[in-house]
Motif scaffolding. Structure first.
Motif, PDB file in Angstrom:
ATOM      1  N   UNK A 335      50.543  38.521  40.273  1.00 34.40           N
ATOM      2  CA  UNK A 335      51.725  38.052  39.557  1.00 34.40           C
ATOM      3  C   UNK A 335      51.369  37.171  38.371  1.00 34.40           C
ATOM      4  N   UNK A 336      50.086  36.894  38.170  1.00 35.95           N
ATOM      5  CA  UNK A 336      49.685  36.096  37.014  1.00 35.95           C
ATOM      6  C   UNK A 336      49.206  36.998  35.876  1.00 35.95           C
ATOM      7  N   UNK A 337      48.158  37.807  36.127  1.00 33.72           N
ATOM      8  CA  UNK A 337      47.649  38.642  35.030  1.00 33.72           C
ATOM      9  C   UNK A 337      48.370  39.994  34.947  1.00 33.72           C
ATOM     10  N   UNK A 338      49.062  40.368  36.015  1.00 33.53           N
ATOM     11  CA  UNK A 338      49.824  41.627  35.969  1.00 33.53           C
ATOM     12  C   UNK A 338      49.060  42.794  36.559  1.00 33.53           C
ATOM     13  N   UNK A 339      49.810  43.871  36.788  1.00 33.09           N
ATOM     14  CA  UNK A 339      49.241  45.063  37.446  1.00 33.09           C
ATOM     15  C   UNK A 339      48.308  45.823  36.508  1.00 33.09           C
ATOM     16  N   UNK A 340      48.742  45.995  35.270  1.00 34.34           N
ATOM     17  CA  UNK A 340      47.990  46.847  34.340  1.00 34.34           C
ATOM     18  C   UNK A 340      46.577  46.320  34.071  1.00 34.34           C
ATOM     19  N   UNK A 341      46.490  45.004  33.808  1.00 35.64           N
ATOM     20  CA  UNK A 341      45.163  44.456  33.486  1.00 35.64           C
ATOM     21  C   UNK A 341      44.211  44.595  34.664  1.00 35.64           C
ATOM     22  N   UNK A 342      44.729  44.347  35.871  1.00 38.93           N
ATOM     23  CA  UNK A 342      43.867  44.485  37.047  1.00 38.93           C
ATOM     24  C   UNK A 342      43.386  45.927  37.189  1.00 38.93           C
ATOM     25  N   UNK A 343      44.306  46.872  37.000  1.00 41.69           N
ATOM     26  CA  UNK A 343      43.943  48.283  37.160  1.00 41.69           C
ATOM     27  C   UNK A 343      42.939  48.724  36.103  1.00 41.69           C
ATOM     28  N   UNK A 344      43.151  48.237  34.875  1.00 43.49           N
ATOM     29  CA  UNK A 344      42.249  48.643  33.790  1.00 43.49           C
ATOM     30  C   UNK A 344      40.857  48.069  33.976  1.00 43.49           C
ATOM     31  N   UNK A 345      40.810  46.764  34.246  1.00 45.47           N
ATOM     32  CA  UNK A 345      39.500  46.130  34.461  1.00 45.47           C
ATOM     33  C   UNK A 345      38.756  46.861  35.575  1.00 45.47           C
ATOM     34  N   UNK A 346      39.502  47.144  36.658  1.00 44.66           N
ATOM     35  CA  UNK A 346      38.862  47.774  37.803  1.00 44.66           C
ATOM     36  C   UNK A 346      38.385  49.184  37.474  1.00 44.66           C
ATOM     37  N   UNK A 347      39.161  49.899  36.650  1.00 47.12           N
ATOM     38  CA  UNK A 347      38.747  51.267  36.327  1.00 47.12           C
ATOM     39  C   UNK A 347      37.385  51.244  35.629  1.00 47.12           C
ATOM     40  N   UNK A 381      24.402  47.340  46.458  1.00 47.39           N
ATOM     41  CA  UNK A 381      25.072  46.396  45.553  1.00 47.39           C
ATOM     42  C   UNK A 381      26.123  47.138  44.714  1.00 47.39           C
ATOM     43  N   UNK A 382      25.756  48.307  44.225  1.00 45.68           N
ATOM     44  CA  UNK A 382      26.707  49.079  43.411  1.00 45.68           C
ATOM     45  C   UNK A 382      27.925  49.519  44.223  1.00 45.68           C
ATOM     46  N   UNK A 383      27.683  49.897  45.484  1.00 46.88           N
ATOM     47  CA  UNK A 383      28.810  50.261  46.346  1.00 46.88           C
ATOM     48  C   UNK A 383      29.733  49.039  46.482  1.00 46.88           C
ATOM     49  N   UNK A 384      29.103  47.843  46.603  1.00 50.49           N
ATOM     50  CA  UNK A 384      29.908  46.620  46.724  1.00 50.49           C
ATOM     51  C   UNK A 384      30.725  46.357  45.460  1.00 50.49           C
ATOM     52  N   UNK A 385      30.129  46.538  44.277  1.00 47.43           N
ATOM     53  CA  UNK A 385      30.902  46.260  43.050  1.00 47.43           C
ATOM     54  C   UNK A 385      32.042  47.278  42.914  1.00 47.43           C
ATOM     55  N   UNK A 386      31.800  48.483  43.411  1.00 47.25           N
ATOM     56  CA  UNK A 386      32.855  49.502  43.393  1.00 47.25           C
ATOM     57  C   UNK A 386      34.000  49.100  44.334  1.00 47.25           C
ATOM     58  N   UNK A 387      33.636  48.765  45.587  1.00 44.69           N
ATOM     59  CA  UNK A 387      34.654  48.429  46.590  1.00 44.69           C
ATOM     60  C   UNK A 387      35.454  47.201  46.151  1.00 44.69           C
ATOM     61  N   UNK A 388      34.726  46.220  45.593  1.00 43.01           N
ATOM     62  CA  UNK A 388      35.383  44.976  45.178  1.00 43.01           C
ATOM     63  C   UNK A 388      36.480  45.250  44.146  1.00 43.01           C
ATOM     64  N   UNK A 389      36.148  46.075  43.150  1.00 41.80           N
ATOM     65  CA  UNK A 389      37.150  46.300  42.108  1.00 41.80           C
ATOM     66  C   UNK A 389      38.318  47.142  42.633  1.00 41.80           C
ATOM     67  N   UNK A 390      38.028  48.040  43.565  1.00 45.53           N
ATOM     68  CA  UNK A 390      39.122  48.800  44.187  1.00 45.53           C
ATOM     69  C   UNK A 390      40.054  47.836  44.923  1.00 45.53           C
ATOM     70  N   UNK A 391      39.443  46.874  45.620  1.00 52.03           N
ATOM     71  CA  UNK A 391      40.237  46.006  46.496  1.00 52.03           C
ATOM     72  C   UNK A 391      41.181  45.086  45.734  1.00 52.03           C
ATOM     73  N   UNK A 392      40.892  44.792  44.457  1.00 49.05           N
ATOM     74  CA  UNK A 392      41.863  43.954  43.756  1.00 49.05           C
ATOM     75  C   UNK A 392      42.748  44.793  42.816  1.00 49.05           C
ATOM     76  N   UNK A 393      42.652  46.114  42.923  1.00 55.90           N
ATOM     77  CA  UNK A 393      43.449  46.907  41.997  1.00 55.90           C
ATOM     78  C   UNK A 393      44.116  48.110  42.665  1.00 55.90           C
TER      79      UNK A 393
END
Ligand code: BGC
Length: 498
Positions: A335-347, A381-393
């Motif tokens: 609710x602070x940065x919004x849905x779009x920015x989270x999704x884009x960063x994560x992509x 480590x790469x699997x972790x960076x992948x999972x992490x970004x999925x989990x916040x987006x």
């Protein structure tokens, strides 16, 4: 005016409503437990020897192709049967939800779940195992329909987003708990898999007891003509006597919804398309990130890389921890940065991680032999960076966005569509991943990265921001302002008079 009214609703987060959230959220834990448990179990030798001896043979053959040792349709069916059952069950669940209420639906979910745990834990033949998974699936179908609805209907309006992500948080905790249990039971001399599968009864029993304690939601009571009870329930949940404004809103909402006799028909009208398209495609994208290739098969995948059985399970625990931790980022930021920015960063982050994993495996993991230790650690480590970004987006947004872009009249029908799309795609990944891994080898990671690229473009051009927009204003402030979607509202007047 509605917004002002909404913000003026009287409510407190009472200990009672808090316990209701936690108890109901065990439905999320049940779902997560199922997602996480099968991967570890299918990597256990005793389990394979008993039910899938051919796979076990293949696994033992040193010269066997790395990428194909787990390719077995029955083995995949063990994982995927649950999602087909859940898909079918979710249609019955949506009926049960409206005719009987959310609480009895949650009760049914837990009963199926406990029965599934008994069948799987006690399985002596393959049919018992698959039958148990189907019972689990029916539980998931009922739970996933009723629990998010329950949670958001008893959440105070200004906590709705965070409470919605509570479901996702419990899903990730369920996956982690399953990974930890698999790690423990894999060290047992005998029957480790039985303990893993049978322990699913624990969240089932907690949910069962919980559903006897929790309250029915006010909208569900009003919907079924029990207005007095609905008001009393609202007072109890909110912890205040004066709930007039909110109660009135619920009554109006239910009346409006009742006027739409065929919500599915309305959903397929021109003006219904943008929300229907976005909530469906977001579920397809969520699954085609490849997340469940990792959630279901992480231990198997890590063994493919050459890890020993317990190191693989430990790595799955690590990715599970990352998954839970990163979900908190989402709760804080959505609710602070919004849905779009989270999704884009994560992509971007997911794309880089998948391409890097693919590149390492293509160049270093041949059909036989294994990765050297250093590179294998880099892959983890790469699997972790992948999972992490999925989990916040894409993880939480896959459930949040469909719940906030439909108008009241088509909300449950639209959401049911989103849930079933998720189940179909989860089924496809669960059923196909191990065969795809065998045929496409490491190139499968490039396949997922291509999807992620398309998803990023989708967010840039087609996904509007819904942060801070009251649901009832989404049409005016979101769809009608969007360069692409506003076209679907041009003939609106004509359409309603049709
Ligand atoms: C997805 C699941 C996935 C989980 C991972 C959920 O949002 O629907 O398919 O396994 O996230 O945490």
């Amino acid at each position: 005016m509605t917004t002002v009214e909404k913000n003026n609703y009287n409510s407190r987060v009472t200990p009672y409503v808090f316990s209701c959230w936690i108890l109901a959220a065990f439905g999320g834990l049940m779902f997560g437990y199922d997602i996480g448990i099968s991967g570890g179990v299918t990597g256990m030798d005793e389990f394979l020897m008993k039910f899938f001896p051919k796979v076990h043979e293949r696994k033992l053959h040193a010269a066997e192709n790395n990428y194909c040792k787990y390719d077995d349709e029955m083995l995949q069916l063990f994982t995927s049967s649950l999602y087909i059952a859940a898909l079918v069950a979710s249609f019955f669940a949506s009926k049960a939800c409206s005719l009987l209420g959310r609480r009895p639906t949650i009760l049914m979910a837990s009963t199926f779940f406990i029965a599934g745990a008994i069948f799987c834990g006690a399985a002596d033949a393959k049919w018992m195992l698959i039958f148990g998974r189907i019972l689990f699936g029916i539980g998931v179908g009922f739970g996933n329909e009723a629990v998010p609805l329950f949670l958001s209907e008893i959440a105070p309006i200004n906590h709705r987003g965070a409470v919605n992500i509570l479901f996702q948080l419990l899903v990730t905790i369920g996956i982690l708990v399953a990974n930890l249990i698999n790690y423990g039971t894999s060290m047992m001399k005998e029957h480790g898999w039985r303990v893993s599968l049978g322990l699913a009864a624990v969240p089932g029993i907690i949910l069962f007891v919980g559903s006897l304690v929790i309250t029915e939601t006010p909208p569900s009571l009003v919907e079924r003509g029990k207005e007095m009870e609905g008001r009393a329930a609202l007072q109890k949940i909110r912890g205040v006597d004066n709930v007039d404004a909110e109660f009135q809103q619920i009554v109006t909402g239910c009346e409006q919804a009742k006027q739409v006799k065929q919500p599915f028909k309305k959903l397929f009208k021109r003006s219904g398309f943008p929300a229907l398209f976005i909530s469906t495609i977001i579920q397809v994208f969520q699954q085609f990130t490849g997340i469940n290739a990792i959630m279901f098969y992480a231990p198997v995948l890590f063994q493919t890389l050459g890890f020993k059985s317990d190191a693989s399970l430990l790595s799955a625990v690590i990715t599970g921890l990352v998954n839970v931790g990163a979900t908190f980022v989402s709760i804080y930021a959505v609710d602070k940065v919004g849905r779009r920015k989270l999704l884009l960063q994560a992509s971007v982050q997911m794309f880089i991680s998948q391409v890097a994993i693919g590149a390492i495996l293509v160049t270093h993991l041949k059909a036989t032999g294994s990765l050297d230790k250093g590179l294998a650690a880099v892959v983890v480590v790469l699997v972790c960076t992948f999972v992490m970004s999925f989990a916040w987006s894409w993880g939480p947004m896959g459930w949040l966005i469909p719940s906030e872009i439909f108008p009241i009249e088509t909300r449950t029908a639209g959401f049911a569509f989103a849930v079933s799309t998720n189940m179909i795609c989860t089924f496809i990944i669960a059923q196909a991943f191990l065969s795809m891994l065998c045929h496409m080898r490491a190139y499968i990671f490039f396949f997922f990265s291509a999807w992620i690229l398309v998803m990023g473009l989708f967010v840039v051009f087609l996904l509007p921001e819904t942060k801070g927009v009251p649901i009832e204003m989404v049409e005016e402030r979101v769809w009608k302002q969007h360069p692409v979607w506003k076209k679907f509202f041009k003939d609106e007047v004509k359409e309603t008079t049709d």
